[in-house]
Motif scaffolding. Sequence first.
Motif: not given
Length: 213
Positions: A124, A142, A96-97, A81-83
């Motif tokens: 995600w 994300t 993130l997001g 989820g950290d892009n």
Amino acid sequence: ASATHTIAIDKNGRAWGWGYNGGSGRIGDNTTIGRLTPVSVAGVAKTFCRIAVAMIGAHSLAIDRYGRAWAWGFRGNGRLGDNQILTDRCTPVSVLGAVKTFCQIAGGNSHSLAIDRYGLAWTWGAGTNGRLGDNSGLNRCTPVSVVGARKTFCQIAGGNGHSVALDKNGRVWSWGLNTSGQLGDGTITARFTPVAIAGATKTFCQISVGFVH
């Protein structure tokens, strides 16, 4: 615990890990060395209140006391989820997001799931077979919102290729891979948005997920 490692939180909100560490750093101690006894999850000091791991064991997840989500371990499909999908993380990184306050978190095989303080579900990682519930089948780096009629969820869990959630009324919803009937909707059809499990009406208070059940 996952198939390969274990994560725990002590009474002071500090996270500890042990077991297989692979090449991904899933224990979170800033190494890839397996541990036979608990070691502290490294990084800036955080006070965790919830913790979860992937079913197969490649990544770990946590929520701190402020409701912020963190992840570490294998990066594949954007499950951290950290892009990004290029770098494994040996210490926790922020999911993130848009800013959200999470209260529940869970790990599937190659995806991650969480519920925010309003009862909305977010996912995600790998989107194959609709396991993210965003009606796309795409991988997401994300969090994206689980779509469909608005529901207030209180618990969530992820399997090998499917996801389930329990709403505040005790009703179970599921989405994703369904080859063995793991969605419980009376079919073996994959679902890209939540469907209610079938059968006589029941009010559930707990839910858990296996590999394909």
